[in-house]
Design a protein around this motif. Structure first.
Motif, PDB file in Angstrom:
ATOM      1  N   GLU A  45      39.470  19.733   8.495  1.00  0.00           N
ATOM      2  CA  GLU A  45      40.367  20.037   9.615  1.00  0.00           C
ATOM      3  C   GLU A  45      39.601  20.061  10.929  1.00  0.00           C
ATOM      4  N   ARG A  46      38.420  20.663  10.918  1.00  0.00           N
ATOM      5  CA  ARG A  46      37.599  20.689  12.134  1.00  0.00           C
ATOM      6  C   ARG A  46      37.138  19.274  12.497  1.00  0.00           C
ATOM      7  N   PHE A  47      36.833  18.475  11.463  1.00  0.00           N
ATOM      8  CA  PHE A  47      36.435  17.094  11.713  1.00  0.00           C
ATOM      9  C   PHE A  47      37.584  16.314  12.346  1.00  0.00           C
ATOM     10  N   ALA A  48      38.816  16.513  11.846  1.00  0.00           N
ATOM     11  CA  ALA A  48      39.985  15.827  12.401  1.00  0.00           C
ATOM     12  C   ALA A  48      40.216  16.236  13.853  1.00  0.00           C
ATOM     13  N   ASP A  49      40.009  17.525  14.147  1.00  0.00           N
ATOM     14  CA  ASP A  49      40.165  17.996  15.531  1.00  0.00           C
ATOM     15  C   ASP A  49      39.126  17.356  16.448  1.00  0.00           C
ATOM     16  N   ALA A  50      37.880  17.277  15.970  1.00  0.00           N
ATOM     17  CA  ALA A  50      36.818  16.670  16.768  1.00  0.00           C
ATOM     18  C   ALA A  50      37.086  15.190  16.992  1.00  0.00           C
ATOM     19  N   LEU A  51      37.564  14.529  15.943  1.00  0.00           N
ATOM     20  CA  LEU A  51      37.870  13.109  16.045  1.00  0.00           C
ATOM     21  C   LEU A  51      39.007  12.864  17.020  1.00  0.00           C
ATOM     22  N   SER A  52      40.020  13.714  16.964  1.00  0.00           N
ATOM     23  CA  SER A  52      41.160  13.582  17.864  1.00  0.00           C
ATOM     24  C   SER A  52      40.761  13.806  19.316  1.00  0.00           C
ATOM     25  N   LEU A  88      33.084  21.824  14.729  1.00  0.00           N
ATOM     26  CA  LEU A  88      31.806  21.416  14.136  1.00  0.00           C
ATOM     27  C   LEU A  88      30.610  21.841  14.973  1.00  0.00           C
ATOM     28  N   GLY A  89      30.821  22.638  16.034  1.00  0.00           N
ATOM     29  CA  GLY A  89      29.728  23.139  16.849  1.00  0.00           C
ATOM     30  C   GLY A  89      29.101  22.110  17.762  1.00  0.00           C
ATOM     31  N   THR A  90      29.763  20.994  17.956  1.00  0.00           N
ATOM     32  CA  THR A  90      29.264  19.915  18.812  1.00  0.00           C
ATOM     33  C   THR A  90      30.426  19.354  19.619  1.00  0.00           C
ATOM     34  N   LEU A  91      30.177  19.044  20.901  1.00  0.00           N
ATOM     35  CA  LEU A  91      31.210  18.449  21.742  1.00  0.00           C
ATOM     36  C   LEU A  91      31.138  16.934  21.611  1.00  0.00           C
ATOM     37  N   PHE A  92      32.222  16.340  21.137  1.00  0.00           N
ATOM     38  CA  PHE A  92      32.294  14.885  20.987  1.00  0.00           C
ATOM     39  C   PHE A  92      33.057  14.292  22.166  1.00  0.00           C
ATOM     40  N   THR A  93      32.532  13.205  22.735  1.00  0.00           N
ATOM     41  CA  THR A  93      33.220  12.505  23.820  1.00  0.00           C
ATOM     42  C   THR A  93      33.176  11.006  23.556  1.00  0.00           C
TER      43      THR A  93
END
Length: 304
Positions: A45-52, A88-93
């Motif tokens: 779920e956290r991975f999906a949020d980061a991906l989104s 996931l403790g990392t900001l994805f851009t």
């Protein structure tokens, strides 16, 4: 550079994948094993949020750190952020790559943004008045010169380079400069030279390197030519007319870049104001300006 100049009107049509409901490719971490492991450890779920949050970017940039915004007058902390708060403790851009083969989701966003910008310049919208649709708009193609015979796709589905037996030329390397095949765009031979030894590879590379400079000089020459046609100095052109460009570089099958450009002419009051000349005169000005542009390349390795 050659300048086939035509005038086209926009019908507001989009391109495949354009529109509010166009699907985006859902790209996940490489390999099904990565997805399975996230389902097992509960981080899916956290991975999906980061991906989104990164717009389904294939290669998102990962940022770590924190920031604090402080009111300079009072010293009060207005806001703060830490990447530890992100999924996931990392900001994805987004990576923002424009190439579809590198990142399809980011290239799709870029394509949609570009389409909207060009469409607004042609028919109005996005703060551009709709009256621009009545102004002169040219679709110009600037193509590379020939550096040798290449295999190509014919618009009528005809043969590549047919020659009768009494007209077939043979180059200095003994290669027949004819081809009776009907090539498709996907054929590996499409765009390749009939004779690899005759082809001017150096000239092609020189053209490729200097193509951006040719475009820059073309825009300068166009402004000067338009000013001359209107009987004013180039420095005074803004007092009688305004000219706007939208240019896209595209690779041909032979590997050489060429340019497609939209050139719109407005009056002195900017977008939507009445243009001082008609499309015919503008086309003549563009053709004359392009024909006058020259870039002298310095001698290359092996040149005398």
């Amino acid at each position: 550079m050659t300048t086939p100049v035509t005038v086209r009107s926009s019908n507001g049509a989009g391109f495949p994948g354009f529109g509010d409901h166009a699907p985006l490719e859902l790209t996940t971490a490489p390999g099904d094993a990565s997805i399975l492991s996230r389902l097992l450890d509960g981080t899916h779920e956290r991975f999906a949020d980061a991906l989104s949050s990164a717009g389904n970017c294939v290669r998102p940039i990962q940022l770590t750190g924190s920031s604090t915004t402080v009111d300079a007058g009072t010293g009060e902390v207005v806001s703060s952020f830490s990447s530890a708060q992100a999924p996931l403790g990392t900001l994805f851009t987004r990576c923002g790559n424009r190439r579809e083969n590198k990142c399809a989701p980011c290239s799709r966003v870029y394509a949609r943004d570009t389409f909207e910008m060009i469409r607004a310049g042609a028919v109005g919208g996005k703060t551009v008045p709709e009256t621009v649709a009545a102004n002169r708009l040219l679709f110009v193609t600037l193509t590379a010169p020939s550096f040798g015979f290449v295999h190509g796709v014919r618009a009528d589905g005809g043969r590549c380079r047919p020659r009768s037996s009494d007209r077939v030329e043979t180059c200095a390397h003994g290669v027949r400069l004819s081809c009776g095949a009907r090539h498709a765009k996907e054929d590996e031979v499409t765009g390749s030279p009939l004779c690899w030894d005759c082809y001017d590879w150096t000239g092609a590379v020189v053209w490729q390197f200097h193509a951006p400079e040719l475009w820059r000089r073309t825009t300068i020459a166009l402004r000067r030519a338009l000013a001359a046609a209107l009987g004013v100095k180039p420095t005074k052109l803004g007092e009688v007319a305004s000219i706007q460009y939208a240019k896209v570089a595209e690779y041909q099958a032979r590997g050489l870049v060429h340019f497609h450009g939209l050139i719109r002419l407005d009056g002195a009051d900017g977008p939507g104001s009445s243009a001082p000349v008609d499309a015919g005169v503008l086309g003549q000005v563009v053709s004359a300006a392009v024909a006058s542009v020259v870039v002298e390349a310095p001698p290359g390795v092996g040149d005398r």
